[in-house]
Enzyme design. Structure first.
Site, PDB file in Angstrom:
ATOM      1  CG  HIS A   1      -6.525  35.052 -37.182  1.00 39.03           C
ATOM      2  ND1 HIS A   1      -7.492  35.885 -36.672  1.00 39.03           N
ATOM      3  CD2 HIS A   1      -6.038  35.684 -38.277  1.00 39.03           C
ATOM      4  CE1 HIS A   1      -7.591  36.966 -37.435  1.00 39.03           C
ATOM      5  NE2 HIS A   1      -6.719  36.869 -38.414  1.00 39.03           N
TER       6      HIS A   1
ATOM      7  NE  ARG B   1      -3.057  62.102 -23.870  1.00 39.56           N
ATOM      8  CZ  ARG B   1      -2.329  63.060 -23.323  1.00 39.56           C
ATOM      9  NH1 ARG B   1      -2.278  64.244 -23.890  1.00 39.56           N
ATOM     10  NH2 ARG B   1      -1.678  62.840 -22.212  1.00 39.56           N
TER      11      ARG B   1
END
Ligand SMILES: NC(=O)c1ccc[n+]([C@@H]2O[C@H](COP(=O)([O-])OP(=O)(O)OC[C@H]3O[C@@H](n4cnc5c(N)ncnc54)[C@H](O)[C@@H]3O)[C@@H](O)[C@H]2O)c1
Length: 368
Positions: A255, A123
Site C-alpha cells: 500500500h 440500508r
C-alpha cells in the site's frame, strides 16, 4: 461440474459456486440462487461488458434479464464517490427497492464499489458477486470488504458487507490480460506463504500457471477456502493476535508503494509482489526464514514477471509516511505480518525502524 464451498458466518453465511468451461452451469447456479421475480441491477465496467459480448455470448448466463445494467468506466477511478452516485441514481430510477439486489460482474474495482452500493443503498440490499479477474476470484469477491476511494486515500470509505453468493467461473479468465493474471498470482503466492505449504510447493512444481492450466480451478478453490476459514474466525479484523490481518502479508509495504507512486505505476498485485519479498526479507532478518526460503519466494514471484523491488526510485520519507497512514497501524505502532516459516504467517509489532529503512533502501528507495 459445479463444486461449492460454504463461508460459515452464522446468518450471513453464503456459498461460493465454482464452475468452468461453458456458462450453462453458471446459469443454473444463478437460477438456483435468484428467485424468479428478483429485480436486480448488473454493475460492470465497459471492458468487461465488451469482453462478455465478444467472447462469452454476453449476459446470456443470467437467469432472467436485469432491471438495469449499469456500466462504468474501467479502472480504479470508478471506485469513487461519483461512481457510487451514478449507481444510486440508476437504482432509484429503475425502481430497485429493498427487496432488490446488485450483481457485480468484474474485477475488484467493480466488486468493491458495487458491494458498497449494496451495503448502503436503502440500508442494504442483496449482493451477488461474479468475479472475472484472478485477483477478484481468489480475494476481493470473498469476505465482505467493500468500499470506495477518497481523493486522499484508497479504500477510506467502506463497510463489511457479505454477499449472498459468489459465482466463480474460471473460464472468464481466458480473456484476462497477462499482466492482470500475473497480478492475481501475487495473491495466490501470498496464500501459500501465509497458510499453506502444500500450495506453495504445488506452485513451485507447476513453474508457471496460466489461465488454461488444468490445476487452476483447484488452486482458486484452495485460496477461497483459506480466505473463508480466516474470515470465519475474524470477520471484522479485530483479532490483535493475527486473524484476518494475516491476509495482509506484504500489504503494508504494497500500500505504501501504491500510495507513494500515485496509484498509477503498479497494479495492486505487482505492489503486493514487492511487499511479499520485503516481508520475506524481514522474516529472514528475524531468523525465521532461511536464505534458501527467501530465494524460493523470489524465484516464484519472478516466474510471473512480477517486480521484486521498486521499478523506479521512490523517496523513503514518502514511503514511511504512507505506511503510517495505512489502516493497519494501530495505536501508532507498525504491525508487520512476517513468516515464521513458509506456510505460517504471524503478526509482530516490535520491529526496529532501522530495519524497515534498510529494507526500503535495498528495494531501491532514495533518501531524498
Ligand atoms: N475487497 C477486498 O477484499 C479486496 C482485496 C484485494 C483487492 N481489492 C481491490 O480490488 C481492486 C483491484 O481489482 P482487480 O485487480 O480485479 O482490478 P480491476 O477490477 O480494475 O480489473 C482489472 C482490469 O481487467 C479488466 N477485466 C476484468 N475481468 C476481465 C476479463 N475476464 N477479461 C478481460 N479483462 C477483464 C477490467 O475491466 C479492468 O480493466 C482494487 O481496488 C483493490 O483495492 C479488494
Amino acid at each position: 461440474m459445479t463444486t461449492t464451498y460454504s463461508v460459515e458466518l452464522g446468518n450471513r453465511s453464503y456459498r461460493i459456486f465454482f464452475t468452468h468451461n461453458d456458462c450453462k452451469e453458471l446459469k443454473a447456479n444463478l437460477k438456483q440462487s435468484f428467485s424468479s421475480n428478483l429485480r436486480y441491477a448488473i454493475i460492470m465496467d465497459q471492458v468487461i461488458e465488451d469482453t462478455l459480448e465478444n467472447n462469452f455470448s454476453g449476459l446470456d448466463f443470467l437467469p432472467h434479464p436485469p432491471a438495469v445494467k449499469i456500466t462504468l468506466k474501467a479502472g480504479e477511478q470508478s471506485k469513487s464517490i461519483s461512481g457510487l452516485e451514478k449507481i444510486y441514481h440508476e437504482l432509484v430510477n429503475n425502481g430497485i427497492d429493498r427487496s432488490g439486489a446488485i450483481v457485480a460482474i468484474g474485477g475488484g474495482v467493480i466488486g468493491d464499489l458495487a458491494g458498497y452500493a449494496a451495503a448502503s443503498y436503502m440500508r442494504g440490499i442483496g449482493l451477488y458477486q461474479i468475479p472475472t479477474t484472478l485477483l477478484a476470484m481468489v480475494d476481493s469477491s470473498i469476505g465482505g470488504k467493500t468500499g470506495i476511494n477518497l481523493p486522499t486515500g484508497k479504500n477510506l470509505v467502506g463497510a463489511f458487507y457479505q454477499p449472498k453468493a459468489v459465482f466463480i467461473h474460471s473460464s472468464f479468465l481466458q480473456t484476462l490480460p497477462q499482466n492482470e493474471f500475473n497480478a492475481g498470482m501475487a495473491e495466490i503466492i501470498k496464500y501459500g506463504l501465509l497458510a499453506d505449504t502444500n500450495l506453495f510447493s504445488q506452485l513451485q512444481m507447476i513453474g508457471k500457471l496460466s489461465s488454461k492450466h488444468k490445476d487452476l480451478p483447484n488452486i482458486i478453490r484452495t485460496c477461497c477456502k483459506i480466505k473463508a476459514s480466516i474470515v470465519r474466525k475474524d470477520e471484522k479484523e479485530t483479532d490483535s493476535s493475527g486473524g484476518r490481518a494475516l491476509l495482509n502479508l506484504g500489504h503494508t509495504f504494497a500500500h505504501a508503494i501504491e500510495a507513494a507512486s500515485g496509484y498509477n505505476q503498479y497494479l495492486h498485485g505487482e505492489a503486493v509482489a514487492v511487499g511479499l519479498v520485503l516481508a520475506g526479507k524481514l522474516s529472514l532478518r528475524l531468523d525465521y526464514l532461511s536464505q534458501k526460503d527467501l530465494d524460493a519466494i523470489i524465484k516464484l514471484i519472478k516466474e510471473y514477471d512480477l517486480p521484486i523491488s521498486l521499478r523506479n526510485p521512490l523517496p523513503i520519507a514518502t514511503l514511511i509516511d504512507a505506511m503510517r497512514r495505512d489502516k493497519k497501524i494501530l495505536h501508532g505502532k507498525f504491525n508487520f505480518i512476517v513468516l515464521e516459516r513458509i506456510g505460517k504467517a504471524i503478526i509482530i509489532d516490535n520491529i526496529n525502524d532501522h530495519w524497515i529503512n534498510d529494507l526500503w533502501l535495498e528495494a531501491g528507495a532514495t533518501v531524498n
